[in-house]
Design a protein around this motif. Sequence first.
Motif, mmCIF file in Angstrom:
data_model
loop_
_atom_site.group_PDB
_atom_site.id
_atom_site.type_symbol
_atom_site.label_atom_id
_atom_site.label_comp_id
_atom_site.label_asym_id
_atom_site.label_seq_id
_atom_site.Cartn_x
_atom_site.Cartn_y
_atom_site.Cartn_z
ATOM 1 N N VAL A 28 0.846 -1.189 0.000
ATOM 2 C CA VAL A 28 0.000 0.000 0.000
ATOM 3 C C VAL A 28 0.880 1.237 0.000
ATOM 4 O O VAL A 28 2.001 1.229 0.513
ATOM 5 C CB VAL A 28 -0.958 0.031 1.217
ATOM 6 C CG1 VAL A 28 -1.976 -1.079 1.125
ATOM 7 C CG2 VAL A 28 -0.208 -0.059 2.509
ATOM 8 N N THR A 29 0.367 2.321 -0.586
ATOM 9 C CA THR A 29 1.087 3.582 -0.622
ATOM 10 C C THR A 29 0.630 4.428 0.560
ATOM 11 O O THR A 29 -0.570 4.632 0.768
ATOM 12 C CB THR A 29 0.801 4.332 -1.933
ATOM 13 O OG1 THR A 29 1.172 3.479 -3.017
ATOM 14 C CG2 THR A 29 1.595 5.617 -2.009
ATOM 15 N N VAL A 30 1.586 4.906 1.326
ATOM 16 C CA VAL A 30 1.294 5.730 2.490
ATOM 17 C C VAL A 30 1.836 7.130 2.222
ATOM 18 O O VAL A 30 3.018 7.300 1.924
ATOM 19 C CB VAL A 30 1.947 5.140 3.769
ATOM 20 C CG1 VAL A 30 1.647 6.012 4.964
ATOM 21 C CG2 VAL A 30 1.480 3.729 3.998
ATOM 22 N N GLU A 38 5.919 3.167 0.119
ATOM 23 C CA GLU A 38 5.144 1.953 -0.073
ATOM 24 C C GLU A 38 5.552 0.945 0.990
ATOM 25 O O GLU A 38 6.735 0.693 1.204
ATOM 26 C CB GLU A 38 5.368 1.396 -1.472
ATOM 27 C CG GLU A 38 4.808 2.300 -2.545
ATOM 28 C CD GLU A 38 4.661 1.592 -3.870
ATOM 29 O OE1 GLU A 38 4.841 0.357 -3.908
ATOM 30 O OE2 GLU A 38 4.351 2.275 -4.845
ATOM 31 N N VAL A 39 4.536 0.389 1.665
ATOM 32 C CA VAL A 39 4.750 -0.524 2.787
ATOM 33 C C VAL A 39 3.799 -1.703 2.611
ATOM 34 O O VAL A 39 2.694 -1.545 2.087
ATOM 35 C CB VAL A 39 4.464 0.199 4.126
ATOM 36 C CG1 VAL A 39 4.712 -0.706 5.306
ATOM 37 C CG2 VAL A 39 5.244 1.471 4.247
ATOM 38 N N SER A 40 4.212 -2.875 3.064
ATOM 39 C CA SER A 40 3.285 -4.012 3.016
ATOM 40 C C SER A 40 2.192 -3.811 4.070
ATOM 41 O O SER A 40 2.422 -3.212 5.132
ATOM 42 C CB SER A 40 4.022 -5.323 3.255
ATOM 43 O OG SER A 40 4.493 -5.386 4.576
ATOM 44 N N LEU A 41 1.014 -4.292 3.776
ATOM 45 C CA LEU A 41 -0.137 -4.098 4.662
ATOM 46 C C LEU A 41 0.067 -4.677 6.059
ATOM 47 O O LEU A 41 -0.239 -4.003 7.047
ATOM 48 C CB LEU A 41 -1.400 -4.671 4.009
ATOM 49 C CG LEU A 41 -2.705 -4.434 4.750
ATOM 50 C CD1 LEU A 41 -2.982 -2.941 4.892
ATOM 51 C CD2 LEU A 41 -3.847 -5.122 4.032
ATOM 52 N N PRO A 42 0.622 -5.887 6.208
ATOM 53 C CA PRO A 42 0.835 -6.404 7.579
ATOM 54 C C PRO A 42 1.790 -5.528 8.393
ATOM 55 O O PRO A 42 1.562 -5.316 9.587
ATOM 56 C CB PRO A 42 1.434 -7.788 7.361
ATOM 57 C CG PRO A 42 1.026 -8.188 5.999
ATOM 58 C CD PRO A 42 0.912 -6.924 5.218
ATOM 59 N N MET A 43 2.823 -5.005 7.758
ATOM 60 C CA MET A 43 3.760 -4.137 8.483
ATOM 61 C C MET A 43 3.097 -2.820 8.876
ATOM 62 O O MET A 43 3.327 -2.299 9.971
ATOM 63 C CB MET A 43 4.999 -3.868 7.634
ATOM 64 C CG MET A 43 5.859 -5.101 7.412
ATOM 65 S SD MET A 43 6.436 -5.833 8.947
ATOM 66 C CE MET A 43 7.515 -4.566 9.527
#
Length: 89
Positions: A28-30, A38-43
Amino acid sequence: MKAFLITAVVAALFVLMMAFGAQNDQTVTVNYFIAKGEVSLPMLLAGTFLTGFLISWLLALGIILRQKLTIRKLRPKASKDDTTVTDAS
Protein backbone atom coordinates in the motif's frame (compact mmCIF):
# COMPACT_ATOMS: atom_id res chain seq x y z
CA MET A 1 -5.58 -10.00 37.49
CA LYS A 2 -7.19 -7.10 35.65
CA ALA A 3 -3.89 -6.16 34.02
CA PHE A 4 -3.40 -9.76 32.89
CA LEU A 5 -6.83 -9.84 31.25
CA ILE A 6 -6.21 -6.55 29.46
CA THR A 7 -2.83 -7.79 28.24
CA ALA A 8 -4.42 -11.02 27.02
CA VAL A 9 -7.07 -9.09 25.07
CA VAL A 10 -4.43 -6.84 23.50
CA ALA A 11 -2.31 -9.87 22.57
CA ALA A 12 -5.34 -11.60 21.04
CA LEU A 13 -6.14 -8.50 18.99
CA PHE A 14 -2.54 -8.33 17.81
CA VAL A 15 -2.59 -11.99 16.72
CA LEU A 16 -5.93 -11.45 14.97
CA MET A 17 -4.55 -8.40 13.19
CA MET A 18 -1.46 -10.31 12.07
CA ALA A 19 -3.63 -13.17 10.75
CA PHE A 20 -5.66 -10.63 8.78
CA GLY A 21 -2.48 -9.07 7.45
CA ALA A 22 -1.07 -12.44 6.40
CA GLN A 23 -4.16 -13.08 4.28
CA ASN A 24 -3.90 -9.62 2.69
CA ASP A 25 -0.26 -9.37 1.71
CA GLN A 26 -0.39 -6.30 -0.50
CA THR A 27 1.75 -3.24 -0.90
CA VAL A 28 0.00 0.00 0.00
CA THR A 29 1.09 3.58 -0.62
CA VAL A 30 1.29 5.73 2.49
CA ASN A 31 1.36 9.52 2.14
CA TYR A 32 3.16 11.16 5.05
CA PHE A 33 3.17 14.90 5.61
CA ILE A 34 6.49 15.33 3.86
CA ALA A 35 7.11 11.99 2.16
CA LYS A 36 5.46 9.12 0.37
CA GLY A 37 6.29 5.45 0.73
CA GLU A 38 5.14 1.95 -0.07
CA VAL A 39 4.75 -0.52 2.79
CA SER A 40 3.28 -4.01 3.02
CA LEU A 41 -0.14 -4.10 4.66
CA PRO A 42 0.83 -6.40 7.58
CA MET A 43 3.76 -4.14 8.48
CA LEU A 44 1.56 -1.04 8.32
CA LEU A 45 -1.09 -2.64 10.54
CA ALA A 46 1.47 -3.92 13.04
CA GLY A 47 3.25 -0.57 13.20
CA THR A 48 0.02 1.37 13.65
CA PHE A 49 -1.27 -1.01 16.31
CA LEU A 50 1.98 -1.04 18.28
CA THR A 51 2.38 2.73 18.05
CA GLY A 52 -1.14 3.26 19.41
CA PHE A 53 -0.57 0.69 22.14
CA LEU A 54 2.70 2.29 23.23
CA ILE A 55 1.23 5.80 23.27
CA SER A 56 -1.76 4.70 25.36
CA TRP A 57 0.53 2.70 27.69
CA LEU A 58 2.78 5.72 28.23
CA LEU A 59 -0.19 7.98 28.93
CA ALA A 60 -1.61 5.47 31.42
CA LEU A 61 1.80 5.14 33.07
CA GLY A 62 1.96 8.92 33.48
CA ILE A 63 -1.45 9.01 35.12
CA ILE A 64 -0.58 6.12 37.45
CA LEU A 65 2.72 7.72 38.49
CA ARG A 66 1.00 11.05 39.16
CA GLN A 67 -1.57 9.29 41.36
CA LYS A 68 1.13 7.43 43.27
CA LEU A 69 2.99 10.69 43.86
CA THR A 70 -0.18 12.32 45.18
CA ILE A 71 -0.81 9.34 47.49
CA ARG A 72 2.79 9.51 48.73
CA LYS A 73 2.35 13.22 49.53
CA LEU A 74 -1.00 12.75 51.28
CA ARG A 75 -0.09 9.66 53.33
CA PRO A 76 1.95 11.53 56.01
CA LYS A 77 -0.81 14.12 56.36
CA ALA A 78 -3.45 11.41 56.80
CA SER A 79 -1.26 9.66 59.35
CA LYS A 80 -0.76 12.93 61.25
CA ASP A 81 -4.51 13.66 61.21
CA ASP A 82 -5.24 10.11 62.43
CA THR A 83 -2.89 10.44 65.42
CA THR A 84 -4.36 13.88 66.24
CA VAL A 85 -7.87 12.42 66.35
CA THR A 86 -6.69 9.47 68.47
CA ASP A 87 -4.89 11.76 70.94
CA ALA A 88 -7.92 14.05 71.30
CA SER A 89 -10.23 11.17 72.31
